[in-house]
Design an enzyme around this catalytic site. Structure first.
Site, short mmCIF file in Angstrom:
data_model
loop_
_atom_site.label_atom_id
_atom_site.label_comp_id
_atom_site.label_asym_id
_atom_site.label_seq_id
_atom_site.Cartn_x
_atom_site.Cartn_y
_atom_site.Cartn_z
N LYS A 199 44.20 5.51 12.79
CA LYS A 199 42.48 4.99 13.00
C LYS A 199 42.54 3.50 12.33
O LYS A 199 43.25 3.01 11.63
CB LYS A 199 41.74 5.97 11.85
N HIS A 223 35.82 0.21 11.49
CA HIS A 223 35.35 0.90 10.07
C HIS A 223 33.94 0.71 9.95
O HIS A 223 33.19 0.60 9.01
CB HIS A 223 36.06 0.12 9.19
C1 LIG Z 1 30.02 4.99 3.55
C2 LIG Z 1 31.14 5.03 4.12
C3 LIG Z 1 32.22 5.45 3.62
C4 LIG Z 1 33.44 5.29 4.67
N1 LIG Z 1 34.65 5.71 4.25
C5 LIG Z 1 35.78 5.89 4.81
C6 LIG Z 1 36.98 6.36 4.41
O1 LIG Z 1 37.07 7.00 3.24
N2 LIG Z 1 38.21 6.48 5.11
C7 LIG Z 1 37.99 6.03 6.52
O2 LIG Z 1 38.85 6.29 7.20
N3 LIG Z 1 36.83 5.49 6.95
C8 LIG Z 1 35.70 5.45 5.98
N4 LIG Z 1 34.56 4.93 6.66
C9 LIG Z 1 34.63 4.68 8.11
C10 LIG Z 1 34.01 5.78 8.98
O3 LIG Z 1 35.09 6.69 8.86
C11 LIG Z 1 33.74 5.32 10.43
O4 LIG Z 1 35.00 4.72 10.82
C12 LIG Z 1 32.58 4.59 10.45
O5 LIG Z 1 31.35 4.91 9.63
C13 LIG Z 1 31.94 4.73 11.95
O6 LIG Z 1 30.81 3.80 12.11
P1 LIG Z 1 29.38 4.50 12.29
O7 LIG Z 1 28.83 4.58 10.75
O8 LIG Z 1 28.66 3.55 12.92
O9 LIG Z 1 29.27 5.60 12.82
C14 LIG Z 1 33.39 5.09 5.59
C15 LIG Z 1 32.20 4.58 6.48
C16 LIG Z 1 30.88 4.46 5.54
C17 LIG Z 1 29.72 3.93 6.19
#
Ligand SMILES: Cc1cc2nc3c(=O)[nH]c(=O)nc-3n(C[C@H](O)[C@H](O)[C@H](O)COP(=O)(O)O)c2cc1C
Length: 334
Positions: A199, A223
């Site tokens: 990812k 992300h």
């Molecule tokens: C509050 C928050 C915490 C996140 N924590 C992780 C994580 O621990 N591991 C990871 O791979 N991505 C993490 N992400 C990214 C999400 O997996 C994802 O890529 C992203 O939220 C997608 O965008 P969107 O919020 O616009 O749908 C996080 C995103 C947010 C908003």
């Protein structure tokens, strides 16, 4: 209740700190905004003379059949929203018949995730938590019948919320970046029999490196705009990743998905499925399990409407031919 109302309810019910963390994006928020606006460049080609009335929205991935191509993205900090948020998301995912991606950074253990859901689970490691710990979790995920495992590799610089690097929810320390290496993919590929997801891919070159090193699927993702300001939108990077590796492995996408229409656009540009991040956090923040279920239902209803209005009988039949590319931006929600 629509996604806007769910988002506003979540804003009222969540603590200001949790809201700021969930909605946070790097520096000027340019990537965050672009992720959503870039979907506005694609329009649907309406078709009415056909007999599609009940399109099949199911997809298959890693040998599992899912009711919807909208999966739950790994979020390490659901527990900031509410103590039970992780298990509520897990239960909501099970009820919605979707796939649950879980983060190494989240509070629950691998075993607790398995106990909390009937959904197929993908465990997503962060190697900055140590290869040994990642391997321990991967082994457990294997023994508990997870659908796949993976690594998030775009955190070579830590996540930023505005100008701040958030504290880790597990040990309360500031997060650090971790280098990304093809060798780490090769290593984990040798250690597991489960499909391996990488990812955080935002271009053809990185996609090729990941797949050559053994990735069985890639997630095109920036992300959610939380790391690099003025990155491309994920949907803008998708076509070149699909052209580079799409014939070899499934390509997933996240970052900016806010409607079923966005999902169908990603599929039309070659994604196999998408991950949904913040809308799931809004769902659980607004109404726990039911909130997560409602967000998933909304997305499914919207996908069905778009499929019918474009004369597309199933997810399998979604192709680029249902899209018109228009240089006008804006998909509404931010
Ligand atoms: C509050 C928050 C915490 C996140 N924590 C992780 C994580 O621990 N591991 C990871 O791979 N991505 C993490 N992400 C990214 C999400 O997996 C994802 O890529 C992203 O939220 C997608 O965008 P969107 O919020 O616009 O749908 C996080 C995103 C947010 C908003």
């Amino acid at each position: 209740m629509g996604l806007r109302e769910i988002r506003e309810l979540a804003r009222m019910r969540m603590s200001p700190e949790a809201w700021e963390h969930v909605m946070g994006a790097a520096e000027s928020r340019a990537t965050f905004r672009r992720n959503q606006r870039a979907f506005g460049r694609f329009l649907f080609r309406q078709r009415i003379f056909h007999d599609v009335t009940d399109p099949d929205t199911s997809v298959e991935l890693f040998g599992r059949r899912l009711a919807t191509p909208a999966f739950v993205a790994p979020i390490g900090s659901f527990s900031l929203i509410a103590e039970k948020a992780d298990s509520q998301v897990a239960e909501g995912a099970g009820r919605a018949g979707t796939m649950l991606f879980v983060s190494h950074a989240a509070k629950p253990s691998v075993r607790e995730w398995a106990e909390a859901t009937s959904a197929p689970i993908v465990f997503i490691a962060y190697l900055n938590r140590g290869k040994e710990d990642a391997l321990r979790c991967v082994r457990l995920a294997e023994s508990l019948g997870f659908a796949a495992v993976g690594i998030t590799m775009d955190t070579i610089q830590p996540v930023k919320v505005g100008d701040r690097v958030p504290l880790s929810t597990k040990d309360g320390k500031p997060r650090k970046g971790h280098p990304a290496s093809a060798k780490d993919i090769e290593w984990l590929k040798q250690e597991t029999s489960l499909p391996l997801v990488v990812k955080g891919i935002m271009g053809a070159e990185d996609a090729r490196i990941a797949v050559n090193a053994g990735a069985d699927a890639v997630v095109v993702s920036n992300h959610g705009g939380r790391i690099l300001d003025f990155n491309r939108a994920a949907i803008e990077a998708l076509p070149e990743v699909v052209a580079a590796v799409g014939s070899k492995v499934p390509v997933l996408l996240d970052s900016g998905i806010r409607s079923g229409g966005d999902i169908v656009k990603a599929l039309a540009l070659g994604a196999k499925a998408v991950l949904v991040g913040r809308p799931i956090a809004w769902g659980v923040g607004a109404a726990g399990v039911e909130g997560v279920q409602r967000v998933m239902e909304l997305l499914s209803e919207e996908i069905r409407r778009v499929l019918i209005m474009t004369g597309t009988g199933s997810i399998r039949e979604v192709t680029n031919s249902i899209l018109i590319h228009e240089p006008v931006a804006g998909n509404g929600l931010s």
